[in-house]
Design a protein around this motif. Structure first.
Motif: not given
Length: 79
Positions: A32-44, A49-52
């Motif tokens: 839980a809390g580990q990053a699983v990917g990224l979402v990019e919106v307008m260079k941000q 993160k996983s909830d479980v």
């Protein structure tokens, strides 16, 4: 099974950068809390993160795919 969904619209990335290994792959253990990917919106970039904790059952969205809120990104088998 727990579905990790995109909280915002944008482009989903399975790796932290070009030529980098994916955040997670099917069969990987996640906490839980580990990053699983990224979402990019307008260079941000927003870390998704996983909830479980559990085992990654599948990565449901391809890297570079356009996603909307609620799109399933990763499925985790809790336990």
């Amino acid at each position: 099974m727990a579905e990790i969904v995109s909280p915002l619209p944008g482009v989903f990335y399975t790796t932290p950068g070009p030529d980098k290994p994916p955040f997670v792959s099917p069969g990987d253990t996640v906490e839980a809390g580990q990053a699983v990917g990224l979402v990019e919106v307008m260079k941000q970039f927003t870390e998704i993160k996983s909830d479980v904790s559990g085992t990654v059952a599948s990565v449901d969205s391809e890297s570079g795919a356009t996603v909307v809120p609620g799109t399933v990104l990763v499925t985790v088998d809790e336990g």
